[in-house]
Design a protein around this motif. Structure first.
Motif, PDB file in Angstrom:
ATOM      1  N   LEU A 151       6.950  -7.197  -3.960  1.00 25.81           N
ATOM      2  CA  LEU A 151       7.235  -5.821  -3.221  1.00 25.81           C
ATOM      3  C   LEU A 151       7.688  -6.100  -1.852  1.00 25.81           C
ATOM      4  O   LEU A 151       7.747  -5.240  -1.107  1.00 25.81           O
ATOM      5  CB  LEU A 151       6.109  -4.826  -3.502  1.00 25.81           C
ATOM      6  CG  LEU A 151       5.634  -4.503  -4.683  1.00 25.81           C
ATOM      7  CD1 LEU A 151       4.559  -3.548  -4.893  1.00 25.81           C
ATOM      8  CD2 LEU A 151       6.915  -4.058  -5.490  1.00 25.81           C
ATOM      9  N   ALA A 152       7.634  -7.215  -1.212  1.00 27.11           N
ATOM     10  CA  ALA A 152       7.568  -7.666  -0.073  1.00 27.11           C
ATOM     11  C   ALA A 152       9.011  -7.011   0.647  1.00 27.11           C
ATOM     12  O   ALA A 152       9.182  -6.688   1.783  1.00 27.11           O
ATOM     13  CB  ALA A 152       7.516  -9.217   0.498  1.00 27.11           C
ATOM     14  N   ASP A 153      10.120  -7.240  -0.090  1.00 28.06           N
ATOM     15  CA  ASP A 153      11.448  -6.744   0.269  1.00 28.06           C
ATOM     16  C   ASP A 153      11.815  -5.415   0.135  1.00 28.06           C
ATOM     17  O   ASP A 153      12.943  -4.895   0.149  1.00 28.06           O
ATOM     18  CB  ASP A 153      12.336  -7.627  -0.326  1.00 28.06           C
ATOM     19  CG  ASP A 153      12.408  -7.656  -1.649  1.00 28.06           C
ATOM     20  OD1 ASP A 153      13.538  -8.161  -2.590  1.00 28.06           O
ATOM     21  OD2 ASP A 153      11.354  -7.270  -2.372  1.00 28.06           O
ATOM     22  N   CYS A 154      10.663  -4.693  -0.538  1.00 27.47           N
ATOM     23  CA  CYS A 154      10.959  -3.291  -0.603  1.00 27.47           C
ATOM     24  C   CYS A 154      10.692  -2.458   0.743  1.00 27.47           C
ATOM     25  O   CYS A 154       9.573  -2.510   1.314  1.00 27.47           O
ATOM     26  CB  CYS A 154       9.714  -2.648  -1.554  1.00 27.47           C
ATOM     27  SG  CYS A 154      10.001  -3.308  -3.224  1.00 27.47           S
ATOM     28  N   VAL A 155      11.753  -1.856   1.421  1.00 27.63           N
ATOM     29  CA  VAL A 155      11.631  -1.165   2.523  1.00 27.63           C
ATOM     30  C   VAL A 155      11.822   0.249   2.510  1.00 27.63           C
ATOM     31  O   VAL A 155      12.520   0.627   1.409  1.00 27.63           O
ATOM     32  CB  VAL A 155      12.355  -1.805   3.673  1.00 27.63           C
ATOM     33  CG1 VAL A 155      12.048  -3.354   3.981  1.00 27.63           C
ATOM     34  CG2 VAL A 155      13.994  -1.785   3.164  1.00 27.63           C
ATOM     35  N   TRP A 191       0.839  -1.184  -0.070  1.00 29.91           N
ATOM     36  CA  TRP A 191      -0.077   0.008   0.061  1.00 29.91           C
ATOM     37  C   TRP A 191       0.762   1.369   0.059  1.00 29.91           C
ATOM     38  O   TRP A 191       0.665   2.242  -0.650  1.00 29.91           O
ATOM     39  CB  TRP A 191      -0.984  -0.016   1.270  1.00 29.91           C
ATOM     40  CG  TRP A 191      -2.255   0.756   0.937  1.00 29.91           C
ATOM     41  CD1 TRP A 191      -2.665   1.871   1.323  1.00 29.91           C
ATOM     42  CD2 TRP A 191      -3.462   0.128   0.263  1.00 29.91           C
ATOM     43  NE1 TRP A 191      -4.194   2.052   0.967  1.00 29.91           N
ATOM     44  CE2 TRP A 191      -4.348   1.206   0.287  1.00 29.91           C
ATOM     45  CE3 TRP A 191      -3.478  -1.090  -0.371  1.00 29.91           C
ATOM     46  CZ2 TRP A 191      -5.708   0.885  -0.199  1.00 29.91           C
ATOM     47  CZ3 TRP A 191      -4.816  -1.309  -1.162  1.00 29.91           C
ATOM     48  CH2 TRP A 191      -5.705  -0.368  -1.134  1.00 29.91           C
ATOM     49  N   SER A 192       2.007   1.118   0.635  1.00 25.28           N
ATOM     50  CA  SER A 192       2.717   2.208   0.793  1.00 25.28           C
ATOM     51  C   SER A 192       3.351   2.772  -0.522  1.00 25.28           C
ATOM     52  O   SER A 192       3.693   3.685  -0.807  1.00 25.28           O
ATOM     53  CB  SER A 192       3.686   2.175   2.005  1.00 25.28           C
ATOM     54  OG  SER A 192       4.754   3.264   2.063  1.00 25.28           O
ATOM     55  N   ALA A 193       3.954   1.487  -0.985  1.00 22.62           N
ATOM     56  CA  ALA A 193       4.651   1.599  -2.321  1.00 22.62           C
ATOM     57  C   ALA A 193       3.699   2.141  -3.540  1.00 22.62           C
ATOM     58  O   ALA A 193       4.140   2.900  -4.310  1.00 22.62           O
ATOM     59  CB  ALA A 193       5.231   0.234  -2.747  1.00 22.62           C
ATOM     60  N   ASP A 227      10.143   1.949  -9.290  1.00 25.42           N
ATOM     61  CA  ASP A 227      10.526   1.016 -10.553  1.00 25.42           C
ATOM     62  C   ASP A 227       9.862  -0.266 -10.392  1.00 25.42           C
ATOM     63  O   ASP A 227       9.214  -0.996 -11.119  1.00 25.42           O
ATOM     64  CB  ASP A 227      11.829   0.973 -10.986  1.00 25.42           C
ATOM     65  CG  ASP A 227      12.282   2.330 -11.286  1.00 25.42           C
ATOM     66  OD1 ASP A 227      13.649   2.348 -11.377  1.00 25.42           O
ATOM     67  OD2 ASP A 227      11.581   3.127 -12.003  1.00 25.42           O
ATOM     68  N   ARG A 228      10.061  -0.898  -9.291  1.00 25.19           N
ATOM     69  CA  ARG A 228       9.540  -2.201  -9.000  1.00 25.19           C
ATOM     70  C   ARG A 228       8.029  -2.056  -8.980  1.00 25.19           C
ATOM     71  O   ARG A 228       7.363  -3.137  -9.271  1.00 25.19           O
ATOM     72  CB  ARG A 228      10.114  -2.750  -7.688  1.00 25.19           C
ATOM     73  CG  ARG A 228      11.638  -3.160  -7.859  1.00 25.19           C
ATOM     74  CD  ARG A 228      12.192  -3.734  -6.744  1.00 25.19           C
ATOM     75  NE  ARG A 228      11.606  -5.282  -6.617  1.00 25.19           N
ATOM     76  CZ  ARG A 228      11.921  -5.804  -5.564  1.00 25.19           C
ATOM     77  NH1 ARG A 228      13.091  -5.575  -4.706  1.00 25.19           N
ATOM     78  NH2 ARG A 228      11.298  -7.057  -5.377  1.00 25.19           N
ATOM     79  N   VAL A 229       7.177  -1.186  -8.325  1.00 23.00           N
ATOM     80  CA  VAL A 229       5.712  -0.909  -8.238  1.00 23.00           C
ATOM     81  C   VAL A 229       5.254  -0.985  -9.704  1.00 23.00           C
ATOM     82  O   VAL A 229       4.391  -1.555 -10.017  1.00 23.00           O
ATOM     83  CB  VAL A 229       5.707   0.246  -7.408  1.00 23.00           C
ATOM     84  CG1 VAL A 229       4.007   0.527  -7.647  1.00 23.00           C
ATOM     85  CG2 VAL A 229       5.778  -0.107  -5.932  1.00 23.00           C
ATOM     86  N   ARG A 230       5.876  -0.072 -10.535  1.00 25.49           N
ATOM     87  CA  ARG A 230       5.529   0.147 -11.890  1.00 25.49           C
ATOM     88  C   ARG A 230       5.504  -1.336 -12.590  1.00 25.49           C
ATOM     89  O   ARG A 230       4.516  -1.524 -13.443  1.00 25.49           O
ATOM     90  CB  ARG A 230       6.347   1.235 -12.653  1.00 25.49           C
ATOM     91  CG  ARG A 230       6.028   2.438 -11.979  1.00 25.49           C
ATOM     92  CD  ARG A 230       6.803   3.573 -13.057  1.00 25.49           C
ATOM     93  NE  ARG A 230       7.139   4.674 -12.363  1.00 25.49           N
ATOM     94  CZ  ARG A 230       8.531   5.333 -11.793  1.00 25.49           C
ATOM     95  NH1 ARG A 230       9.486   4.664 -12.033  1.00 25.49           N
ATOM     96  NH2 ARG A 230       8.119   6.650 -11.356  1.00 25.49           N
TER      97      ARG A 230
END
Lengths: 156, 210
Positions: B206-210, A51-53, B150-153
């Motif tokens: 996206l789990a490892d996107c912090v 959600w944040s992303a 970039d990973r979200v897109r």
């Protein structure tokens, strides 16, 4: 409360919780469950990261010429609709007007009595019609004749 | 609490938001009905209200701003041409986003056979100027933020069309399941299934996107 992470059908409540769309009572129930369920806590943590992303993904601003381009296309649409409403009935009307005008111009010589002209036109028309009907009858007999007669006609 | 989400809004704030949403819904329907009666100014006002949401939805659907603007124009042309047949049997935004989703999915389907388009979209993203909302000069944070963007897109673009549309309407338009179902032309359980699978994939990517 049944563990949402274990049942796909009920996991939507965790998504709703992370989206902030649950009412106060449902939020309280979910939070009581989260205190005791590490699987659901992990689910919510990763969902919150997603959600944040997604929140960080800002859309581009509208370009300066967008409204002008759209306005031009809308104007064309409006003109096309207006023109079609005028053009479609105008064609047959105009064609009929041309035919009427042509008939009047061809059939009424200058300086003649319209009544006399009408009578003469009727007379001429009747003769022409009779002649035409005679020609049609002849053609019918020719096409309806048996093949032998047609062959004989061709030899002649 | 482990989720880290903001505390739920107080009841009063919740009702105020709901009331404002209801007023906006009524306003859209009212403007559209006036446009149906030939009031061009009402259509212009409606366009000004919905241009941004529609364009942003299409941008996230197709991944290209120029294409999104062309598709947005198609959407509003369709709305304009169909205004005489509009009936306020559902929310205006439901009808609007049904058209927008249809236009976007048609574009994606037409583009499906073209090779290399996804790579071109990535290049288009990379060519865009970076957004810098945080003025503090923290290079590492900015780099991490760009990587996450970039990973979200990429993750969104990898979703199938209907899952992508469902997520975008759910997340950015804050549409409920019933409204999304009406826009996609499917049932509410189908929408929940679409969203479940989409978010499951996004959590994995996206789990490892912090």
């Amino acid at each position: 409360m049944e563990c949402p992470a274990k049942a796909r059908e009920s996991s939507q409540v965790l998504i709703d919780y992370c989206a902030g769309t649950l009412d106060v009572a449902a939020v309280a129930e979910v939070e009581r469950h989260l205190e005791q369920c590490p699987a659901c806590r992990e689910f919510c943590q990763t969902q919150a990261m997603v959600w944040s992303a997604l929140d960080d993904w800002k859309a581009e601003p509208v370009s300066a010429g967008f409204d002008a381009r759209l306005g031009a296309r809308l104007d064309q649409t409006g003109r096309a609709v207006w023109w079609a409403c005028i053009w479609r009935p105008a064609v047959p009307i105009a064609a009929a007007a041309v035919v009427i005008a042509a008939v009047l111009l061809l059939r009424v010589p200058e300086g003649t009595n319209p009544a006399v002209v009408v009578r003469k036109a009727d007379t001429v028309d009747i003769d022409q019609v009779e002649k035409t009907l005679d020609d049609i009858d002849m053609l019918k007999q020719l096409y309806l004749a048996p093949p032998e007669a047609a062959a004989g006609a061709e030899q002649l | 609490m482990g989720c880290g989400k903001p505390a739920p809004q107080p009841f009063r704030a919740f009702r105020v938001k709901e009331d404002m949403a209801a007023i906006a819904v009524e306003r859209d329907a009212e403007l559209m009905l006036r446009a149906k009666d030939g009031d061009e100014a009402s259509f212009d006002a409606l366009l000004a209200r919905q241009r941004g949401p529609v364009l942003h939805f299409l941008y996230r659907m197709v991944g290209n701003q120029a294409v999104a603007e062309e598709l947005a124009q198609e959407v509003f042309l369709k709305v304009y041409r169909a205004r005489t047949a509009y009936e306020p049997s559902a929310k205006f935004t439901t009808w609007l986003f049904r058209i927008a989703t249809h236009v976007a999915l048609n574009h994606l389907r037409d583009r499906k056979g073209e090779r290399g388009m996804e790579s071109l979209d990535v290049e288009a993203y990379e060519a865009k100027p970076r957004q810098v909302p945080d003025p503090r000069p923290n290079v590492e944070q900015e780099m991490l933020r760009e990587v996450r963007l970039d990973r979200v897109r990429e993750a969104i673009q990898n979703l199938p069309g209907r899952q992508r549309a469902a997520v975008l309407m759910h997340k950015y338009q804050e549409m409920g399941y019933a409204q999304i179902a009406a826009a996609l032309g499917c049932s509410e359980p189908a929408v929940k299934s679409l969203l479940f699978r989409a978010y499951e994939y996004l959590r994995g990517r996206l789990a490892d996107c912090v």
